[in-house]
Design an enzyme around this catalytic site. Structure first.
Site, PDB file in Angstrom:
ATOM      1  CB  ALA A   9      36.917  40.800  48.230  1.00  0.00           C
ATOM      2  N   GLY A  10      36.293  40.317  44.619  1.00  0.00           N
ATOM      3  CA  GLY A  10      35.188  40.157  43.663  1.00  0.00           C
ATOM      4  C   GLY A  10      34.900  38.691  43.413  1.00  0.00           C
ATOM      5  CG  HIS A  11      32.266  37.614  40.209  1.00  0.00           C
ATOM      6  ND1 HIS A  11      32.153  38.962  39.960  1.00  0.00           N
ATOM      7  CD2 HIS A  11      31.013  37.124  40.229  1.00  0.00           C
ATOM      8  CE1 HIS A  11      30.873  39.263  39.844  1.00  0.00           C
ATOM      9  NE2 HIS A  11      30.166  38.174  39.999  1.00  0.00           N
ATOM     10  N   GLY A  13      38.268  36.521  43.536  1.00  0.00           N
ATOM     11  CA  GLY A  13      38.931  36.630  44.845  1.00  0.00           C
ATOM     12  C   GLY A  13      38.131  35.973  45.954  1.00  0.00           C
ATOM     13  CG  ASP A  32      37.277  44.949  46.689  1.00  0.00           C
ATOM     14  OD1 ASP A  32      37.341  43.959  45.934  1.00  0.00           O
ATOM     15  OD2 ASP A  32      36.918  46.085  46.279  1.00  0.00           O
ATOM     16  NE  ARG A  81      38.771  38.363  28.268  1.00  0.00           N
ATOM     17  CZ  ARG A  81      38.716  37.420  27.348  1.00  0.00           C
ATOM     18  NH1 ARG A  81      38.685  37.743  26.069  1.00  0.00           N
ATOM     19  NH2 ARG A  81      38.691  36.155  27.686  1.00  0.00           N
ATOM     20  NE  ARG A  87      42.375  36.389  28.830  1.00  0.00           N
ATOM     21  CZ  ARG A  87      41.922  35.415  28.057  1.00  0.00           C
ATOM     22  NH1 ARG A  87      42.234  35.398  26.780  1.00  0.00           N
ATOM     23  NH2 ARG A  87      41.174  34.443  28.543  1.00  0.00           N
ATOM     24  CG  ASN A  94      42.689  45.574  34.953  1.00  0.00           C
ATOM     25  OD1 ASN A  94      41.928  46.350  35.528  1.00  0.00           O
ATOM     26  ND2 ASN A  94      42.284  44.426  34.462  1.00  0.00           N
ATOM     27  CG  HIS A 174      45.460  33.804  30.463  1.00  0.00           C
ATOM     28  ND1 HIS A 174      44.924  32.564  30.234  1.00  0.00           N
ATOM     29  CD2 HIS A 174      44.483  34.528  31.039  1.00  0.00           C
ATOM     30  CE1 HIS A 174      43.682  32.548  30.672  1.00  0.00           C
ATOM     31  NE2 HIS A 174      43.388  33.732  31.156  1.00  0.00           N
TER      32      HIS A 174
HETATM   33  O1  TXD Z   1      43.295  33.175  34.140  1.00  0.00           O
HETATM   34  C1  TXD Z   1      43.293  34.257  34.646  1.00  0.00           C
HETATM   35  N1  TXD Z   1      44.423  34.826  35.013  1.00  0.00           N
HETATM   36  C2  TXD Z   1      42.020  34.965  34.869  1.00  0.00           C
HETATM   37  C3  TXD Z   1      42.049  36.385  35.068  1.00  0.00           C
HETATM   38  C4  TXD Z   1      40.800  34.273  34.994  1.00  0.00           C
HETATM   39  C5  TXD Z   1      39.664  34.930  35.381  1.00  0.00           C
HETATM   40  C6  TXD Z   1      39.623  36.338  35.678  1.00  0.00           C
HETATM   41  N2  TXD Z   1      40.827  37.022  35.355  1.00  0.00           N
HETATM   42  C7  TXD Z   1      40.952  38.437  35.721  1.00  0.00           C
HETATM   43  O2  TXD Z   1      40.881  38.573  37.139  1.00  0.00           O
HETATM   44  C8  TXD Z   1      39.848  39.336  35.212  1.00  0.00           C
HETATM   45  O3  TXD Z   1      40.049  39.678  33.862  1.00  0.00           O
HETATM   46  C9  TXD Z   1      40.032  40.521  36.139  1.00  0.00           C
HETATM   47  O4  TXD Z   1      41.097  41.331  35.686  1.00  0.00           O
HETATM   48  C10 TXD Z   1      40.414  39.876  37.468  1.00  0.00           C
HETATM   49  C11 TXD Z   1      39.288  39.817  38.481  1.00  0.00           C
HETATM   50  O5  TXD Z   1      38.171  39.193  37.924  1.00  0.00           O
HETATM   51  P1  TXD Z   1      36.770  39.129  38.734  1.00  0.00           P
HETATM   52  O6  TXD Z   1      35.815  38.394  37.902  1.00  0.00           O
HETATM   53  O7  TXD Z   1      37.007  38.691  40.138  1.00  0.00           O
HETATM   54  O8  TXD Z   1      36.376  40.674  38.751  1.00  0.00           O
HETATM   55  P2  TXD Z   1      35.453  41.447  39.832  1.00  0.00           P
HETATM   56  O9  TXD Z   1      34.382  40.549  40.345  1.00  0.00           O
HETATM   57  O10 TXD Z   1      35.072  42.732  39.206  1.00  0.00           O
HETATM   58  O11 TXD Z   1      36.448  41.727  41.041  1.00  0.00           O
HETATM   59  C12 TXD Z   1      37.505  42.620  40.975  1.00  0.00           C
HETATM   60  C13 TXD Z   1      37.583  43.308  42.297  1.00  0.00           C
HETATM   61  C14 TXD Z   1      36.363  44.192  42.597  1.00  0.00           C
HETATM   62  O12 TXD Z   1      35.748  43.774  43.805  1.00  0.00           O
HETATM   63  C15 TXD Z   1      36.954  45.590  42.737  1.00  0.00           C
HETATM   64  O13 TXD Z   1      36.290  46.404  43.713  1.00  0.00           O
HETATM   65  C16 TXD Z   1      38.374  45.261  43.149  1.00  0.00           C
HETATM   66  O14 TXD Z   1      38.732  44.162  42.332  1.00  0.00           O
HETATM   67  N3  TXD Z   1      39.318  46.368  42.983  1.00  0.00           N
HETATM   68  C17 TXD Z   1      40.275  46.640  43.881  1.00  0.00           C
HETATM   69  N4  TXD Z   1      40.622  46.031  45.032  1.00  0.00           N
HETATM   70  C18 TXD Z   1      41.625  46.551  45.744  1.00  0.00           C
HETATM   71  N5  TXD Z   1      42.337  47.644  45.321  1.00  0.00           N
HETATM   72  C19 TXD Z   1      42.033  48.272  44.171  1.00  0.00           C
HETATM   73  N6  TXD Z   1      42.720  49.332  43.768  1.00  0.00           N
HETATM   74  C20 TXD Z   1      40.949  47.775  43.391  1.00  0.00           C
HETATM   75  N7  TXD Z   1      40.383  48.146  42.216  1.00  0.00           N
HETATM   76  C21 TXD Z   1      39.386  47.276  41.971  1.00  0.00           C
END
Ligand code: TXD
Length: 312
Positions: A9-11, A13, A32, A81, A87, A94, A174
């Protein structure tokens, strides 16, 4: 009512959760690992409902039981990243996170269609397919819609035409070796090859390739999320409403384009079964070579992941 669960549920999600609610097509569950955070964001989103006028249910949770009955599960869990990080650097970290998430999806949402978002995207699709054992049509990755929307924007600005008139196709993995296809990119049916010089197209293609990196460089902390969340919403909507959109998606290939056992971005029809069909285009030698090179780097990363796994 249909149900979409978003893991992470980060940026990306949480923003995808908001956009899905605004479409009013599904109930949304945010999951999350951080305690209280998905609950807090879901509660905040629910407070906006009278103003934004969505009636769908929204819940935040740390408990995977709550994803039961999901039609679609979106996986964004993981680390984003940081500047200077490729990546592929994210691979080891990841893969563990996404593998763990996929186990939970298999247990609690065994009938869901999964949209993988976490980077390195195409490799994470392999991780999810292996951990869930789901059929290939129910595990896909989001990247091509995002890469294509960036390409569309740059073309529309260059030509001074409305965004809606530009349709673009970007294939491949990607990564920096994504494969934008100018021949299949058009403005109201006119291929851009007839509207722009090869040099201009090359400049726009280069900007598209660097689109994600440009934002990482500016934000310093984290990576793009508004356009990625919009792209997820486009794919989830096609699946939830079963409207058979033809969109680029990372799909598992078994012979298409002469590629085997690899996830790579290709045009796909998306509907209630996930990837309903992969379309095989007639590519030029150069395009085919670029697609194969892109798939080759995905396969190399998959091999790297399998090696890391073997050493544990
Ligand atoms: O085009 C694409 N596919 C992409 C991919 C475009 C943009 C972002 N992309 C990838 O998505 C980026 O490289 C990351 O690997 C993910 C998530 O990016 P975001 O910017 O949303 O990262 P955040 O804000 O850090 O959110 C990730 C959340 C964070 O709240 C963590 O607490 C949570 O993931 N997290 C988990 N949730 C549940 N279960 C587990 N194990 C867990 N570990 C971390």
């Amino acid at each position: 009512m249909k149900k979409v669960s978003i893991i992470g549920a980060g940026h990306v999600g949480a923003t995808a959760g908001l956009y899905l609610l605004e479409k009013r097509i599904a109930d949304v569950v945010l999951v999350d690992i951080v305690e209280g955070m998905p609950q807090g964001k879901a509660t905040d989103l629910s407070h906006a409902a009278p103003l934004r006028k969505y009636l769908n249910k929204i819940a935040g949770t740390n408990d995977y039981k709550d994803i039961a009955g999901s039609d679609v599960v979106v996986i964004t869990a993981g680390l984003p990243r940081k500047p200077g990080m490729s990546r592929s650097d994210l691979l080891g970290i990841n893969a563990k996170i996404v593998g763990g998430v996929a186990e939970q999806v298999k247990t609690y949402a065994p009938d869901a269609v999964v949209i993988v978002v976490t980077n390195p995207l195409d490799v994470m699709c392999h991780v999810v397919k292996e951990a869930t054992g789901f059929p290939k049509n129910r595990v896909m990755g989001m990247a091509g819609v995002l890469d294509s929307t960036r390409f569309r924007l740059f073309i529309a600005r260059e030509l001074g035409v409305h965004l809606s008139d530009v349709v673009a196709l970007v294939l491949g993995g990607h990564g920096d070796d994504m494969v934008p296809l100018p021949r299949y990119t058009s403005v109201s049916g006119i291929p851009i090859t007839e509207l722009l010089s090869p040099e201009t197209i090359e400049r726009l293609v280069a900007r598209t390739r660097k689109g994600g990196g440009e934002i990482v460089g500016l934000l310093k902390e984290g990576s793009a999320f508004y356009a990625p969340a919009s792209s997820i919403t486009e794919m989830a909507e096609a699946i939830v409403l079963n409207i058979r959109r033809l969109l680029p998606a990372s799909a598992y290939l078994e012979g298409e384009y002469g590629l085997n056992d690899v996830y790579v971005g290709v045009p796909a029809i998306l509907g209630e079964n996930g990837v309903e069909k992969v379309l095989e285009l007639d590519l030029t030698d150069a395009e085919r070579k670029a697609l194969h090179a892109s798939a080759g780097s995905v396969a190399a990363n998959v091999a790297q992941w399998k090696e890391m796994k073997g050493k544990e």
